[in-house]
Design a protein around this motif. Structure first.
Motif, PDB file in Angstrom:
ATOM      1  N   LYS A   7       0.822  -1.201   0.000  1.00  0.00           N
ATOM      2  CA  LYS A   7       0.000   0.000   0.000  1.00  0.00           C
ATOM      3  C   LYS A   7       0.856   1.250   0.000  1.00  0.00           C
ATOM      4  O   LYS A   7       0.569   2.228  -0.671  1.00  0.00           O
ATOM      5  CB  LYS A   7      -0.916  -0.017   1.220  1.00  0.00           C
ATOM      6  CG  LYS A   7      -1.863   1.168   1.286  1.00  0.00           C
ATOM      7  CD  LYS A   7      -2.779   1.062   2.488  1.00  0.00           C
ATOM      8  CE  LYS A   7      -3.719   2.266   2.543  1.00  0.00           C
ATOM      9  NZ  LYS A   7      -4.612   2.195   3.722  1.00  0.00           N
ATOM     10  N   SER A   8       1.963   1.198   0.768  1.00  0.00           N
ATOM     11  CA  SER A   8       2.851   2.353   0.821  1.00  0.00           C
ATOM     12  C   SER A   8       3.483   2.641  -0.534  1.00  0.00           C
ATOM     13  O   SER A   8       3.544   3.776  -0.973  1.00  0.00           O
ATOM     14  CB  SER A   8       3.936   2.113   1.879  1.00  0.00           C
ATOM     15  OG  SER A   8       4.842   3.179   1.908  1.00  0.00           O
ATOM     16  N   ARG A   9       3.949   1.577  -1.203  1.00  0.00           N
ATOM     17  CA  ARG A   9       4.540   1.776  -2.524  1.00  0.00           C
ATOM     18  C   ARG A   9       3.511   2.311  -3.519  1.00  0.00           C
ATOM     19  O   ARG A   9       3.803   3.156  -4.351  1.00  0.00           O
ATOM     20  CB  ARG A   9       5.151   0.464  -3.025  1.00  0.00           C
ATOM     21  CG  ARG A   9       6.442   0.076  -2.298  1.00  0.00           C
ATOM     22  CD  ARG A   9       7.141  -1.038  -3.048  1.00  0.00           C
ATOM     23  NE  ARG A   9       6.349  -2.255  -3.073  1.00  0.00           N
ATOM     24  CZ  ARG A   9       6.424  -3.200  -2.138  1.00  0.00           C
ATOM     25  NH1 ARG A   9       7.236  -3.046  -1.106  1.00  0.00           N
ATOM     26  NH2 ARG A   9       5.686  -4.280  -2.227  1.00  0.00           N
ATOM     27  N   LEU A  10       2.303   1.806  -3.448  1.00  0.00           N
ATOM     28  CA  LEU A  10       1.256   2.274  -4.336  1.00  0.00           C
ATOM     29  C   LEU A  10       0.937   3.742  -4.082  1.00  0.00           C
ATOM     30  O   LEU A  10       0.719   4.521  -5.018  1.00  0.00           O
ATOM     31  CB  LEU A  10      -0.002   1.424  -4.166  1.00  0.00           C
ATOM     32  CG  LEU A  10      -1.198   1.788  -5.060  1.00  0.00           C
ATOM     33  CD1 LEU A  10      -0.831   1.669  -6.529  1.00  0.00           C
ATOM     34  CD2 LEU A  10      -2.402   0.920  -4.722  1.00  0.00           C
ATOM     35  N   THR A  11       0.936   4.112  -2.805  1.00  0.00           N
ATOM     36  CA  THR A  11       0.658   5.512  -2.473  1.00  0.00           C
ATOM     37  C   THR A  11       1.719   6.431  -3.059  1.00  0.00           C
ATOM     38  O   THR A  11       1.402   7.485  -3.624  1.00  0.00           O
ATOM     39  CB  THR A  11       0.600   5.682  -0.944  1.00  0.00           C
ATOM     40  OG1 THR A  11      -0.426   4.837  -0.415  1.00  0.00           O
ATOM     41  CG2 THR A  11       0.312   7.128  -0.579  1.00  0.00           C
ATOM     42  N   TRP A  12       2.993   6.029  -2.941  1.00  0.00           N
ATOM     43  CA  TRP A  12       4.064   6.831  -3.515  1.00  0.00           C
ATOM     44  C   TRP A  12       3.931   6.929  -5.031  1.00  0.00           C
ATOM     45  O   TRP A  12       4.166   7.989  -5.626  1.00  0.00           O
ATOM     46  CB  TRP A  12       5.421   6.246  -3.146  1.00  0.00           C
ATOM     47  CG  TRP A  12       5.891   6.651  -1.796  1.00  0.00           C
ATOM     48  CD1 TRP A  12       5.918   5.897  -0.643  1.00  0.00           C
ATOM     49  CD2 TRP A  12       6.390   7.943  -1.431  1.00  0.00           C
ATOM     50  NE1 TRP A  12       6.399   6.638   0.403  1.00  0.00           N
ATOM     51  CE2 TRP A  12       6.707   7.913  -0.054  1.00  0.00           C
ATOM     52  CE3 TRP A  12       6.608   9.128  -2.133  1.00  0.00           C
ATOM     53  CZ2 TRP A  12       7.222   8.999   0.634  1.00  0.00           C
ATOM     54  CZ3 TRP A  12       7.118  10.222  -1.449  1.00  0.00           C
ATOM     55  CH2 TRP A  12       7.425  10.152  -0.082  1.00  0.00           C
ATOM     56  N   ALA A  13       3.545   5.827  -5.668  1.00  0.00           N
ATOM     57  CA  ALA A  13       3.379   5.848  -7.129  1.00  0.00           C
ATOM     58  C   ALA A  13       2.257   6.790  -7.547  1.00  0.00           C
ATOM     59  O   ALA A  13       2.393   7.554  -8.511  1.00  0.00           O
ATOM     60  CB  ALA A  13       3.119   4.440  -7.646  1.00  0.00           C
ATOM     61  N   VAL A  14       1.156   6.747  -6.797  1.00  0.00           N
ATOM     62  CA  VAL A  14       0.028   7.633  -7.113  1.00  0.00           C
ATOM     63  C   VAL A  14       0.423   9.090  -6.905  1.00  0.00           C
ATOM     64  O   VAL A  14       0.128   9.961  -7.739  1.00  0.00           O
ATOM     65  CB  VAL A  14      -1.194   7.261  -6.254  1.00  0.00           C
ATOM     66  CG1 VAL A  14      -2.302   8.309  -6.427  1.00  0.00           C
ATOM     67  CG2 VAL A  14      -1.720   5.883  -6.635  1.00  0.00           C
ATOM     68  N   ASN A  15       1.094   9.360  -5.790  1.00  0.00           N
ATOM     69  CA  ASN A  15       1.511  10.742  -5.514  1.00  0.00           C
ATOM     70  C   ASN A  15       2.493  11.248  -6.564  1.00  0.00           C
ATOM     71  O   ASN A  15       2.417  12.409  -7.000  1.00  0.00           O
ATOM     72  CB  ASN A  15       2.151  10.821  -4.129  1.00  0.00           C
ATOM     73  CG  ASN A  15       1.148  10.602  -3.016  1.00  0.00           C
ATOM     74  OD1 ASN A  15      -0.062  10.769  -3.216  1.00  0.00           O
ATOM     75  ND2 ASN A  15       1.618  10.228  -1.845  1.00  0.00           N
ATOM     76  N   LEU A  16       3.421  10.379  -6.974  1.00  0.00           N
ATOM     77  CA  LEU A  16       4.393  10.783  -7.988  1.00  0.00           C
ATOM     78  C   LEU A  16       3.707  11.048  -9.325  1.00  0.00           C
ATOM     79  O   LEU A  16       4.016  12.028 -10.017  1.00  0.00           O
ATOM     80  CB  LEU A  16       5.452   9.691  -8.148  1.00  0.00           C
ATOM     81  CG  LEU A  16       6.569   9.981  -9.175  1.00  0.00           C
ATOM     82  CD1 LEU A  16       7.328  11.241  -8.795  1.00  0.00           C
ATOM     83  CD2 LEU A  16       7.514   8.786  -9.279  1.00  0.00           C
ATOM     84  N   SER A  17       2.760  10.183  -9.687  1.00  0.00           N
ATOM     85  CA  SER A  17       2.030  10.386 -10.942  1.00  0.00           C
ATOM     86  C   SER A  17       1.236  11.688 -10.915  1.00  0.00           C
ATOM     87  O   SER A  17       1.222  12.448 -11.892  1.00  0.00           O
ATOM     88  CB  SER A  17       1.086   9.209 -11.194  1.00  0.00           C
ATOM     89  OG  SER A  17       1.808   7.997 -11.294  1.00  0.00           O
ATOM     90  N   ALA A  18       0.587  11.952  -9.774  1.00  0.00           N
ATOM     91  CA  ALA A  18      -0.176  13.197  -9.653  1.00  0.00           C
ATOM     92  C   ALA A  18       0.747  14.411  -9.737  1.00  0.00           C
ATOM     93  O   ALA A  18       0.416  15.414 -10.388  1.00  0.00           O
ATOM     94  CB  ALA A  18      -0.949  13.213  -8.334  1.00  0.00           C
ATOM     95  N   ALA A  19       1.916  14.311  -9.096  1.00  0.00           N
ATOM     96  CA  ALA A  19       2.866  15.425  -9.144  1.00  0.00           C
ATOM     97  C   ALA A  19       3.357  15.674 -10.567  1.00  0.00           C
ATOM     98  O   ALA A  19       3.492  16.830 -10.994  1.00  0.00           O
ATOM     99  CB  ALA A  19       4.046  15.140  -8.218  1.00  0.00           C
ATOM    100  N   LEU A  20       3.603  14.601 -11.320  1.00  0.00           N
ATOM    101  CA  LEU A  20       4.051  14.756 -12.703  1.00  0.00           C
ATOM    102  C   LEU A  20       2.967  15.399 -13.564  1.00  0.00           C
ATOM    103  O   LEU A  20       3.256  16.264 -14.404  1.00  0.00           O
ATOM    104  CB  LEU A  20       4.452  13.397 -13.278  1.00  0.00           C
ATOM    105  CG  LEU A  20       5.753  12.791 -12.733  1.00  0.00           C
ATOM    106  CD1 LEU A  20       5.968  11.395 -13.300  1.00  0.00           C
ATOM    107  CD2 LEU A  20       6.947  13.686 -13.058  1.00  0.00           C
ATOM    108  N   LEU A  21       1.714  14.982 -13.357  1.00  0.00           N
ATOM    109  CA  LEU A  21       0.613  15.565 -14.122  1.00  0.00           C
ATOM    110  C   LEU A  21       0.461  17.054 -13.815  1.00  0.00           C
ATOM    111  O   LEU A  21       0.252  17.875 -14.716  1.00  0.00           O
ATOM    112  CB  LEU A  21      -0.685  14.824 -13.821  1.00  0.00           C
ATOM    113  CG  LEU A  21      -0.790  13.395 -14.360  1.00  0.00           C
ATOM    114  CD1 LEU A  21      -2.082  12.741 -13.884  1.00  0.00           C
ATOM    115  CD2 LEU A  21      -0.736  13.393 -15.886  1.00  0.00           C
ATOM    116  N   VAL A  22       0.569  17.382 -12.529  1.00  0.00           N
ATOM    117  CA  VAL A  22       0.477  18.791 -12.144  1.00  0.00           C
ATOM    118  C   VAL A  22       1.620  19.595 -12.763  1.00  0.00           C
ATOM    119  O   VAL A  22       1.431  20.707 -13.259  1.00  0.00           O
ATOM    120  CB  VAL A  22       0.484  18.923 -10.609  1.00  0.00           C
ATOM    121  CG1 VAL A  22       0.612  20.395 -10.196  1.00  0.00           C
ATOM    122  CG2 VAL A  22      -0.782  18.323 -10.017  1.00  0.00           C
ATOM    123  N   LEU A  23       2.813  19.010 -12.739  1.00  0.00           N
ATOM    124  CA  LEU A  23       3.974  19.694 -13.307  1.00  0.00           C
ATOM    125  C   LEU A  23       3.806  19.915 -14.805  1.00  0.00           C
ATOM    126  O   LEU A  23       4.105  20.994 -15.332  1.00  0.00           O
ATOM    127  CB  LEU A  23       5.232  18.878 -13.025  1.00  0.00           C
ATOM    128  CG  LEU A  23       6.580  19.554 -13.339  1.00  0.00           C
ATOM    129  CD1 LEU A  23       6.766  20.775 -12.457  1.00  0.00           C
ATOM    130  CD2 LEU A  23       7.725  18.575 -13.134  1.00  0.00           C
TER     131      LEU A  23
END
Length: 377
Positions: A7-23
């Protein structure tokens, strides 16, 4: 532990993907904003990411004409300044096109005709002649200069006043505000009726609303325009308000009905037991509780109407009092297609209001959409 770790790894992946989209979304917007404050020369010679750093440019200027020379002892002297008032710093200069950067600031260059030329770092030059010069054309000076970062509001002044974007902004607000409020109000009444009022054929009406979501609005343009002309509406603001209302109602009713169905039924039944009418329940209970859903659709509708071009082309005229901002930008692309500073300023004026609305109400957007998707029935 494995599940927690996964779950922790998935959370980091989701957060990273969201950050990339925002960027990816923010970078072009920031670039557009910076470009809108730069002049034509800066945009054509360097990218927006260099706006905060000094840039170099090569220019050719003519010194004052020989007739401006003044006697100074045994010499005749011409003094002036290249790129006056621009705050530049000269990094190299030359006196011939073959060697345009042959000398450093402060050096003395000797011309083939015998006179000497000196250019300082601040752009001041001095030309010395042994005898009174003649001729009508001044000495050519090839200069490489470092320009400090600079920004201007001239682009926005020209766009808003000279190019008519200010008038188009008012026209767009005239279209967008009523075309957002009217469908929200109508859809709220319809959604309450479909959610909490018993009536024959209610399920069929809900199915019809869902079916209308997949109907392309383009198929209704010609018959709807003929209807407007037939009843005397013609091409005007009332016609486009009604058109946007009709096109936006299916999604509005669907979202609001899904949200209202999920509201606690005990509250509504208690109000009915106390003698409240359907209108009182709707006004005092449903509307306050449904504010997140109302706000989420209002954002959708506002952004869609604000950025619309096709519906405006069909249901509005071409006069100055009816051209919306998207139409004005299309016109500028044809008449000012090479003026990137004008286009950048026009585009940012167009997106500034939607950005403000979205960030002001985005918390309601998320709450309304999530509640509608989870509670819908």
């Amino acid at each position: 532990m494995d599940m927690a770790g996964g779950k922790s790894r998935l959370t980091w992946a989701v957060n990273l993907s969201a950050a990339l989209l925002v960027l990816l979304w923010i970078i072009p917007t920031v670039g557009l904003l910076i470009s809108s404050f730069r002049d034509r020369d800066a945009i054509s010679t360097s990218g927006w990411w260099t706006a905060l750093s000094a840039s170099e440019k090569n220019v050719i200027e003519r010194a004052l004409a020989p007739g401006e020379a003044k006697p100074e002892g045994d010499l005749w002297v011409i003094e002036g300044q290249v790129l006056a008032g621009q705050g530049v710093s000269v990094t190299a200069f030359g006196i011939t096109s073959k060697e345009p950067e042959a000398f450093s600031p402060g050096d003395t260059a000797t011309h083939a005709r015998g006179h000497t030329i000196t250019v300082q770092a601040d752009g001041r030059y001095r030309i010395e002649y042994a005898e009174e010069p003649s001729g009508s054309r001044g000495q050519r000076l090839f200069v490489r200069a470092e320009t400090p970062p600079g920004f201007t509001l001239d682009n926005y002044r020209e766009v808003l006043f000279a190019e008519g974007m200010g008038r188009s902004l008012l026209n767009t607000l005239t279209v967008t505000i009523p075309a957002t409020i009217i469908p929200v109000l109508v859809a709220a009444f319809a959604a309450y009726a479909l959610a909490w009022m018993e009536m024959p054929g209610r399920a069929l009406l809900v199915a019809a609303v869902v079916g209308l979501l997949v109907v392309p609005l383009q198929v209704a343009f010609i018959p709807l325009l003929k209807l407007h002309i037939g009843v005397g509406l013609g091409k005007g603001y009332l016609g486009i308000w009604l058109a946007h209302t009709g096109f936006g109602l299916p999604l509005a009713v669907f979202l609001l009905r899904n949200y209202m169905v999920g509201l606690p039924g005990e509250i509504i039944e208690s109000a009915r037991v106390d003698g409240a009418t359907d209108f009182q329940i709707f006004r005092r209970i449903i509307l306050p509780l449904s504010f997140p859903a109302l706000a989420s659709f209002a954002i959708f509708q506002f952004l869609w109407v604000w950025n619309d071009l096709l519906v405006a082309k069909v249901f509005l005229g071409t006069g100055e009092d009816q051209v919306v901002m998207t139409g004005r930008i299309v016109d500028l692309l044809g008449s000012r297609g090479g003026d990137w500073e004008i286009l950048a300023a026009s585009a940012f004026v167009s997106i500034a209001v939607p950005i403000f609305v979205f960030f002001s109400l985005q918390r309601y957007l998320v709450r309304g959409l999530l509640a509608g998707s989870v509670k819908g029935g």
